[in-house]
Motif scaffolding. Structure first.
Motif, PDB file in Angstrom:
ATOM      1  N   ILE A 293      58.403  99.131 -79.467  1.00  0.00           N
ATOM      2  CA  ILE A 293      58.549 100.570 -79.709  1.00  0.00           C
ATOM      3  C   ILE A 293      57.226 101.310 -79.897  1.00  0.00           C
ATOM      4  CG2 ILE A 293      60.943 100.675 -80.533  1.00  0.00           C
ATOM      5  CD1 ILE A 293      59.908 100.515 -83.368  1.00  0.00           C
ATOM      6  N   CYS A 294      56.199 100.634 -80.393  1.00  0.00           N
ATOM      7  CA  CYS A 294      55.007 101.406 -80.789  1.00  0.00           C
ATOM      8  C   CYS A 294      53.922 101.458 -79.713  1.00  0.00           C
ATOM      9  CB  CYS A 294      54.418 100.842 -82.079  1.00  0.00           C
ATOM     10  SG  CYS A 294      53.500  99.309 -81.832  1.00  0.00           S
ATOM     11  N   PHE A 295      53.975 100.631 -78.719  1.00  0.00           N
ATOM     12  CA  PHE A 295      52.969 100.527 -77.660  1.00  0.00           C
ATOM     13  C   PHE A 295      51.592 100.136 -78.196  1.00  0.00           C
ATOM     14  CE2 PHE A 295      56.439 102.740 -75.789  1.00  0.00           C
ATOM     15  CZ  PHE A 295      56.491 102.270 -74.484  1.00  0.00           C
ATOM     16  N   GLY A 296      51.570  99.535 -79.369  1.00  0.00           N
ATOM     17  CA  GLY A 296      50.291  99.079 -79.946  1.00  0.00           C
ATOM     18  C   GLY A 296      49.746  97.838 -79.259  1.00  0.00           C
ATOM     19  N   CYS A 297      50.503  97.238 -78.371  1.00  0.00           N
ATOM     20  CA  CYS A 297      50.101  95.966 -77.765  1.00  0.00           C
ATOM     21  C   CYS A 297      49.763  96.087 -76.291  1.00  0.00           C
ATOM     22  CB  CYS A 297      51.225  94.949 -77.950  1.00  0.00           C
ATOM     23  SG  CYS A 297      52.731  95.454 -77.102  1.00  0.00           S
ATOM     24  N   VAL A 298      49.785  97.321 -75.745  1.00  0.00           N
ATOM     25  CA  VAL A 298      49.649  97.437 -74.287  1.00  0.00           C
ATOM     26  C   VAL A 298      48.305  96.888 -73.807  1.00  0.00           C
ATOM     27  CG1 VAL A 298      51.280  99.320 -73.852  1.00  0.00           C
ATOM     28  CG2 VAL A 298      48.926  99.835 -74.460  1.00  0.00           C
ATOM     29  N   THR A 299      48.381  96.177 -72.710  1.00  0.00           N
ATOM     30  CA  THR A 299      47.229  95.441 -72.189  1.00  0.00           C
ATOM     31  C   THR A 299      47.324  95.431 -70.666  1.00  0.00           C
ATOM     32  OG1 THR A 299      47.209  94.034 -74.144  1.00  0.00           O
ATOM     33  CG2 THR A 299      46.155  93.140 -72.192  1.00  0.00           C
ATOM     34  N   GLU A 318      49.060  95.275 -60.543  1.00  0.00           N
ATOM     35  CA  GLU A 318      48.524  96.276 -59.620  1.00  0.00           C
ATOM     36  C   GLU A 318      47.423  96.950 -60.389  1.00  0.00           C
ATOM     37  OE1 GLU A 318      51.190  99.335 -58.211  1.00  0.00           O
ATOM     38  OE2 GLU A 318      52.769  97.826 -58.032  1.00  0.00           O
ATOM     39  N   PRO A 319      46.469  97.575 -59.730  1.00  0.00           N
ATOM     40  CA  PRO A 319      45.424  98.252 -60.488  1.00  0.00           C
ATOM     41  C   PRO A 319      46.033  99.257 -61.466  1.00  0.00           C
ATOM     42  CG  PRO A 319      44.850  98.179 -58.161  1.00  0.00           C
ATOM     43  CD  PRO A 319      46.253  97.648 -58.286  1.00  0.00           C
ATOM     44  N   GLY A 320      45.645  99.200 -62.709  1.00  0.00           N
ATOM     45  CA  GLY A 320      46.107 100.160 -63.714  1.00  0.00           C
ATOM     46  C   GLY A 320      47.427  99.807 -64.375  1.00  0.00           C
ATOM     47  N   VAL A 321      48.034  98.694 -63.993  1.00  0.00           N
ATOM     48  CA  VAL A 321      49.332  98.357 -64.610  1.00  0.00           C
ATOM     49  C   VAL A 321      49.136  97.830 -66.026  1.00  0.00           C
ATOM     50  CG1 VAL A 321      51.043  96.501 -64.587  1.00  0.00           C
ATOM     51  CG2 VAL A 321      50.888  98.023 -62.687  1.00  0.00           C
TER      52      VAL A 321
END
Ligand code: FAD
Ligand code: FES
Length: 338
Positions: A293-299, A318-321
């Motif tokens: 839910i928080c998107f604190g882990c996006v990588t 893909e680039p930017g994914v």
């Protein structure tokens, strides 16, 4: 030049880690036991702290055995605490890395990283006439933040815990009852059995008229959401989950996961979140709610494919994914930018 290879701010961090402009940190100032396995941690936030709304949570980063781990904890102090400190109240769970560290080993003086408070499990601006708090176990924490912050004319609480001694904040709750500020029903599940939501009306006859905030295990919240929907009042129910719901995606094959920034490669199955895979391999992984839910882990996903554990959907590099590592597992070999 003088401070190379460190930056001047690194030296300032040593002298004044809570100063304005530094990365937001906090200092643990006290640890107060609440029950046999729960404790309240008093934190002095750094200058950049923007305060919170009752019911919100804060992500904290703390070093446990040399690894920085991030977890979310509801704020239990009122918003107007005069000394500017905030408190979180943590229940140690079996094998829980951060919760056991905070409850049993954290010492005053420890520096932790903080994020700003966040979350929408909060009270509305317009005060409801009648309130119900439905909580179980450590799920009492965000509600305690609300109880300490805002008084209502008519507030009922139903709280579940195995035994009286497991009820966190029990003395304070009973003080509120004595002051006629709260009507409380404790359900002691060891002796009373689990709360049967279908029979909530026996405890709180006017529950459909009450704006309700519920926090506890997934089973309780799933049952509550169904019950409120079946009675045509789903909008009256607000829930906060500490753990992700049931994983619905069928498990697929895993693969070798490379964390290319740190040069680590480990084998992973197709069901373990990449966040757990990375942490177990000693890779510094950002995280927060650990439930998508928080998107604190996006990588960034640099190569390969991952599966969303909630939906089964496959995401290919893909680039930017970007991927959420807490709800993604390897779907074949992949490369994560960590
Ligand atoms: C918005 C939000 C607010 C939260 N507020 C609080 C709070 O106020 N007080 C509090 O004590 N906790 C709270 N939590 C839970 C907290 O963030 C951690 O998940 C919890 O402390 C366990 O972390 P750990 O490192 O000890 O366990 P881990 O080492 O991550 O996990 C150990 C084992 O326990 C399981 N597990 C993980 N989390 C839980 C859980 N919550 N209950 C049961 N089993 C679990 C894991 O699957 C694993 O098998 C909150 C979570 C969220 C998302
Ligand atoms: S840690 Fe919150 S979305 Fe992944």
């Amino acid at each position: 030049m003088v401070t190379t290879p460190l930056l001047p701010s690194d030296y300032l961090d040593l002298i004044s880690p809570l100063r304005a402009g530094a990365d937001l940190r906090g200092r643990i100032e006290a640890v107060h036991p609440e029950t046999g396995d729960a404790a309240t941690i008093v934190i002095r936030p750094g200058r950049g702290w923007r305060g919170h709304t009752a019911g919100q949570y804060v992500r904290i980063g703390i070093d446990v055995d040399g690894v920085r781990l991030w977890r979310a904890y509801s704020i239990t102090s009122p918003t107007n605490r005069r000394d500017g400190r905030v408190t979180i109240t943590v229940k140690a769970i079996p094998d829980g890395k951060v919760s056991n560290h905070l409850v049993r080993r954290a010492r005053p003086g420890t520096l932790i990283q903080l994020d700003q408070a966040t979350g929408d499990f909060v009270l509305p601006r317009a005060r409801p006439a009648k309130v119900l708090y439905l909580t179980a176990g450590s799920g009492i924490t965000p509600v305690m933040g609300m109880l300490r912050d805002t008084e209502f004319d008519d507030v009922v609480m139903v709280h579940c815990a195995p035994q009286p001694r497991d009820v966190i904040f029990r003395d304070e709750l009973h003080d509120l009852v004595a002051a006629e500020k709260l009507r409380l029903t404790e359900v002691h599940t060891d002796t009373d059995g689990m709360l049967d939501i279908a029979r909530l009306g026996e405890l709180v006859p006017d529950w459909t008229e009450r704006e309700t905030w519920a926090c506890g295990p997934a089973g309780l919240l799933d049952a509550a959401e169904k019950h409120w929907s079946e009675h045509g009042v789903p909008d009256r129910l607000h829930t906060e989950r500490f753990r992700p719901g049931i994983v619905v995606a069928p498990e697929g094959g895993g693969g070798d996961v490379t964390f290319s920034t740190t040069g680590t490669t480990v084998e992973a199955d197709g069901a373990t979140p990449l966040l757990d895979v990375g942490e177990a391999a000693g890779v510094l992984m950002p995280s927060g709610c650990r439930m998508g839910i928080c998107f604190g882990c996006v990588t960034p996903l640099k190569a390969g494919a991952v599966r969303d554990l909630r939906t089964g959907e496959i995401t290919e590099a893909e680039p930017g994914v970007l991927i959420q590592t807490c709800v993604s597992a390897a779907a074949g070999p992949c490369d994560i930018e960590r």
